[in-house]
Design an enzyme around this catalytic site. Sequence first.
Site, PDB file in Angstrom:
ATOM      1  N   GLU A   1       0.801  -1.227   0.000  1.00  0.00           N
ATOM      2  CA  GLU A   1       0.000   0.000   0.000  1.00  0.00           C
ATOM      3  C   GLU A   1       0.835   1.278   0.000  1.00  0.00           C
ATOM      4  O   GLU A   1       0.536   2.217   0.722  1.00  0.00           O
ATOM      5  CB  GLU A   1      -0.920  -0.025   1.222  1.00  0.00           C
TER       6      GLU A   1
ATOM      7  N   HIS B   1      -8.118  -3.948  -1.176  1.00  0.00           N
ATOM      8  CA  HIS B   1      -7.344  -4.058   0.063  1.00  0.00           C
ATOM      9  C   HIS B   1      -6.288  -2.950   0.157  1.00  0.00           C
ATOM     10  O   HIS B   1      -6.226  -2.220   1.149  1.00  0.00           O
ATOM     11  CB  HIS B   1      -6.686  -5.445   0.130  1.00  0.00           C
ATOM     12  N   GLU B   2      -5.485  -2.833  -0.886  1.00  0.00           N
ATOM     13  CA  GLU B   2      -4.407  -1.833  -0.822  1.00  0.00           C
ATOM     14  C   GLU B   2      -4.976  -0.417  -0.773  1.00  0.00           C
ATOM     15  O   GLU B   2      -4.440   0.452  -0.084  1.00  0.00           O
ATOM     16  CB  GLU B   2      -3.439  -2.004  -2.003  1.00  0.00           C
TER      17      GLU B   2
ATOM     18  N   HIS C   1      -6.018   0.523   2.701  1.00  0.00           N
ATOM     19  CA  HIS C   1      -4.886   0.945   3.552  1.00  0.00           C
ATOM     20  C   HIS C   1      -4.662   2.463   3.511  1.00  0.00           C
ATOM     21  O   HIS C   1      -3.990   3.002   4.390  1.00  0.00           O
ATOM     22  CB  HIS C   1      -3.596   0.264   3.090  1.00  0.00           C
TER      23      HIS C   1
ATOM     24  N   ASP D   1       8.056  -9.687  10.309  1.00  0.00           N
ATOM     25  CA  ASP D   1       7.372 -10.431   9.257  1.00  0.00           C
ATOM     26  C   ASP D   1       6.593 -11.626   9.783  1.00  0.00           C
ATOM     27  O   ASP D   1       5.634 -12.064   9.140  1.00  0.00           O
ATOM     28  CB  ASP D   1       8.403 -10.967   8.253  1.00  0.00           C
TER      29      ASP D   1
ATOM     30  N   TYR E   1      -4.707 -10.426  10.001  1.00  0.00           N
ATOM     31  CA  TYR E   1      -5.592 -10.093   8.877  1.00  0.00           C
ATOM     32  C   TYR E   1      -7.046 -10.475   9.161  1.00  0.00           C
ATOM     33  O   TYR E   1      -7.938  -9.650   9.097  1.00  0.00           O
ATOM     34  CB  TYR E   1      -5.124 -10.815   7.602  1.00  0.00           C
TER      35      TYR E   1
END
Length: 632
Positions: free
Chosen positions: A299, A323-324, A327, A405, A413
């Site tokens: 994003e 989704h992006e 963001h 990560d 999510y």
Amino acid sequence: MRFFSLAILSLISILFIGCDGSNPEEVNSDEDSLSSEQVQVTDMQPHSYANLQEVRTTHLHLDLTADFDTQTLSGSVTHSIKNLTESEVMILDVRNLEIQKVEIDGEETTYKIEGDDPLMGSGLYVDIKPSTEKVKIYYSTTDGSDGLQWLNPQQTAGKKHPYMYSQGQAILTRTWIPCQDAPRNRITYSADLQVPSELMAVMSATNPTEKSEDGKFHFEMNNKIPSYLIAIAVGDLTFASLGERSGVYTEPSELDNCVYELVDVEKMIDAAENLYGEYKWGRYDIIVLPPSFPFGGMENPKLTFATPTIISGDRSLVSLIAHELAHSWSGNLVTNATWDDFWLNEGFTVYFENRIMEAIYGKEHADMLMSIEVEDLEQENDDILNGEFPEDTQLKLDLDGRDPDVGMTAIAYVKGAMFLKSLEAAAGRETWDAFLKGYFDAHEFQVMTTEEFVDYLHTNLLDPNSIEFNTDEWIYEEGIPASCIKIESDKFAKVEEVAVQIHVVESMKDLGIVKEAWSTQEWIHFVRNIGEDVDVEDMGELDALFNFSGWGNSEIMAAWYVVSIEKGYEGIYEDLEGFLMEVGRRKFLEPIYQALADNGKTDWANAVYAQARPNYHAISYGTIDDILGWEE
Ligand code: BES
Ligand code: ZN
């Protein structure tokens, strides 16, 4: 694994550095450009050496040249700083960078580099004065700059020009810019780039739409963003408009397909604004990258980075763009203060993404998309609960000493999104939507901790509406609460019925199920639910009938390869080899290589991986190295 102990050692030393004399109450109060929330650092930054309690960057300017022969960016970064405590040192994050010289307000100064952690990198300690306004660092990237991927022409669509792009999240910006690499601090930035004149450069900033004659480009990002959102891509790019404020960048040969696939972007922006308020970033463009991009999407503000594996030819995978885009509110306007609060970025975004999809394509489609996610959640929740860190199934994480990560799981999510969906169900949609819009408005361009969100939730939604809701079980307890709402899909129920038939092919023929009968999401669901009784022969018949192995849709193929490997169906390997050579998206590679390793296909996997690895990004081959036991 091998770096964790080192990471812990150096974290201990950071804790000492961070704790010295940094009582937030003692901070100067005459701040003009930093809000009080920004000044008060009440929690430690688990993944940064920066002394944010004392000194902060407010703006950074990059002056860099991209050299494709040496595969380096080199030049300088100039930090405009705010010295909150008359500190005589500014600590920045660096990892695998070559530092040449440091200046403060135009004069050379002394510095030292301390700590050498494979994950966190090092602290760059620059000697400054209480009056220092600018810190300029001359540097070059190296081949250890994992935040950049340099592609040779063979790895691009056009095969003629090289390509380079960055990936900053979570803590990789420090591998290409010396900076305070912690989401807690927000900065504006600008850049002057020199690239080969046959290429175009774009950033998460104002962007050109054409190449320049001399290969020089200037960029501005005038909204405050966290360091992980600074991004760059350089390649043989062209641009096409998608609407009034949106467009797409990609290589010339891919442009038409991308424009076809992304027609609905402008509608998505409108839908998002109708839900949760004005889009604050001016333009919304997308760059469709080469297939080695390790993620589905990223994003980066003003310019989403996307994998070409969503360009399916039938517009069936565009929820990734929703989704992006989402963001732009959750994540980019209101940012997780630390990586332990990652669910605030991703859980809110999955929720918001689903609302955008519902607004444009209807509830039935949105529910199918969410069901697929929930299936992932159930699987991953079980896996994590049975693993070394069951506490990673809490929304609030504790990633001290571990790579941030590892927080990129369905917990952040999907458990995050289902928490919000369950809140929505408890409050009623209208009340909930007003609350969420108010939340984005009240905290725009700020950072948020889980604890602050929970406070805000109680004060502004739950208490005034007398709603009983156990937030603790979602945030601080393991697993999925019993109070989680259920997503029902009639279409999926039918697909499941078919998928578990012993004679699945006959049943499908009887029911007249042809390729066109089902949507991409129904096919994904079908493949994932192929029953235990379906044997290798049936798999072959299915493949002959529908050509799953070469379907062309990345999500369907990736799911098919995994069940085929697990069942021992051998008809996939030619197509699979092509797929693994081309696609670098970790979400697909990880389960496929894992299935190969678990099902006696290690030799085949190693042979293909040996050839494919140079095409993968460091983020992806890091994960696959671990699965196949490769040492770098
Ligand atoms: N911000 C993430 C990608 C990310 C997360 C990169 C953490 C590095 C560390 C992005 O928004 C994302 O979630 N991408 C997903 C796709 C999405 C539709 C779930 C992906 O790449 O798979
Ligand atoms: Zn995301």
